[in-house]
Design an enzyme around this catalytic site. Structure first.
Site, mmCIF file in Angstrom:
data_model
loop_
_atom_site.group_PDB
_atom_site.id
_atom_site.type_symbol
_atom_site.label_atom_id
_atom_site.label_comp_id
_atom_site.label_asym_id
_atom_site.label_seq_id
_atom_site.Cartn_x
_atom_site.Cartn_y
_atom_site.Cartn_z
ATOM 1 N N HIS A 125 31.613 35.869 42.852
ATOM 2 C CA HIS A 125 30.621 36.867 43.249
ATOM 3 C C HIS A 125 29.270 36.209 43.542
ATOM 4 C CE1 HIS A 125 29.135 41.266 42.420
ATOM 5 N NE2 HIS A 125 28.811 40.829 43.621
ATOM 6 N N TRP A 178 30.218 49.521 45.116
ATOM 7 C CA TRP A 178 28.985 49.220 44.382
ATOM 8 C C TRP A 178 28.353 50.504 43.853
ATOM 9 C CZ3 TRP A 178 24.332 46.019 46.773
ATOM 10 C CH2 TRP A 178 23.366 45.785 45.766
ATOM 11 N N SER A 194 32.629 35.703 47.742
ATOM 12 C CA SER A 194 31.596 36.530 48.349
ATOM 13 C C SER A 194 30.361 35.653 48.421
ATOM 14 C CB SER A 194 31.340 37.773 47.495
ATOM 15 O OG SER A 194 30.385 38.622 48.099
ATOM 16 N N ASP A 254 37.391 47.400 47.258
ATOM 17 C CA ASP A 254 36.638 46.263 46.739
ATOM 18 C C ASP A 254 35.720 46.729 45.616
ATOM 19 O OD1 ASP A 254 35.468 43.363 47.237
ATOM 20 O OD2 ASP A 254 33.754 44.716 47.066
ATOM 21 N N TYR A 280 29.750 46.165 38.599
ATOM 22 C CA TYR A 280 29.380 47.455 39.175
ATOM 23 C C TYR A 280 29.430 48.526 38.082
ATOM 24 C CZ TYR A 280 30.039 45.458 43.877
ATOM 25 O OH TYR A 280 29.959 44.691 45.024
#
Length: 327
Positions: A122, A21, A153, A52, A57
């Site tokens: 996501h 991230w 997620s 990941d 991002y």
């Protein structure tokens, strides 16, 4: 580095991996390509073989950085990305097979890969989990060779429980840390029964469990730890795990009495690894030194039963009332 099996994928992945991230820049600061490359290479040098990322991002720059580094890597490294958060407004109606297929195809280009190892929805709106056609979309993408496996997620345990009803869901990425204990009781046994890999994110509660923050800590205006404490931009559980900041600081001081001074972050990661249902934990890192520190956590000795109970006691005293039933 030790390796664990990622559920029904059968892959052996590093028990400490890398979340990207904030790779190449701290929250609120610009992306730096050179820093990102150094950070990713430090992860590979430390034995990490699972990375990941997500298409949102740094607006795709994180995926590009991962692709650029891995195209020069000879070792087998598993890449997981995520899709869906580009949908604005972020509502279930925006989730369509056509949109999701395009997101995957765009990620393939940025990652410079023919196939993505793992694509994860996501943190979609909860109603998406009741739409079989969305999960069928990824079956077609598997048949086309564009992805190897599907994961999700999630924000809430109920979403994780619903997701694993779909046979093609191989992994669940979920928040789990010393301030978020409920998944161990209410989800991990079900994941084990269905051979679903568990990927733990936000293991340090947005840095709170590193033990270095105070009431005087100042966060950048563009840092979610400044603007999302009450869920102004996205689920507030993503920021400090949903724990009120001052309350979290009190709990951290209590945790410091349980573990050796100055190493709370490493012990917080080691604590996650005490749960055998966890396949990997993906702490973020904005520079290479953080990666080295994270990898070190896997080398710490096992946490005693007395310490595990002491952590739960801190949770019960400071945290449970604020977060336990929300996620």
């Amino acid at each position: 580095m030790q390796y664990r099996t990622l559920g029904k994928t059968g892959w052996r992945i590093s028990e400490i991996s890398l979340g990207t991230w904030q790779v190449g820049g701290r929250w609120g600061s610009p992306f730096n390509e050179k820093t990102a490359a150094h950070t990713l290479r430090a992860a590979l040098d430390g034995g990490i073989n699972f990375i990941d990322t997500a298409d949102v991002y740094s607006e795709g720059l994180s995926e590009r950085a991962v692709g650029n580094v891995l195209k020069e890597c000879r070792e087998e490294v598993y890449v997981a990305t995520k899709c869906g958060r580009q949908i604005q407004p972020h509502v279930t109606e925006g989730y369509t097979p056509a949109a999701l297929t395009k997101y995957v195809e765009d990620s393939l280009k940025r990652l410079q890969r023919d196939t993505i190892d793992l694509v994860q929805l996501h943190c979609p709106p909860t109603p998406v989990y009741d739409r079989p056609e969305i999960f069928e979309t990824f079956e077609r993408l598997q048949e086309q060779g564009k992805i190897r496996h599907l994961g999700v997620s999630v924000e809430k345990i109920a979403e994780a429980q619903k997701a694993i009803e779909y046979p093609n869901v191989a992994t669940v990425q979920i928040i789990f840390n010393m301030f978020r204990l409920r998944p161990a009781d209410d989800f991990f046994p079900q994941a084990k029964d269905k051979n679903v890999g568990v990927i733990v994110r936000v293991p340090l509660a947005s840095g709170l469990l590193a033990g270095k923050m105070t009431n005087n800590t100042v966060f950048d205006p563009d840092d979610h730890r400044n603007f999302n404490r009450n869920g102004e931009a996205f689920d507030k559980g993503e920021t400090f795990s949903g724990v009120p900041y001052g309350q979290g600081l009190e709990a951290v001081e209590a945790l410091k009495k349980i573990f050796p001074e100055g190493e709370l972050a490493a012990w917080a990661l080691r604590w996650v690894l005490m749960f055998p249902e966890v396949s990997t934990v993906i702490p973020g890192a904005s520079h290479a030194e953080q990666v080295v520190s994270n990898v070190h956590a896997a080398e710490l000795p096992a946490i005693s039963q007395e310490q595990l109970q002491a952590v739960r006691n801190v949770y019960d005293r400071y945290i449970r009332a604020s977060v336990h039933t929300l996620w």
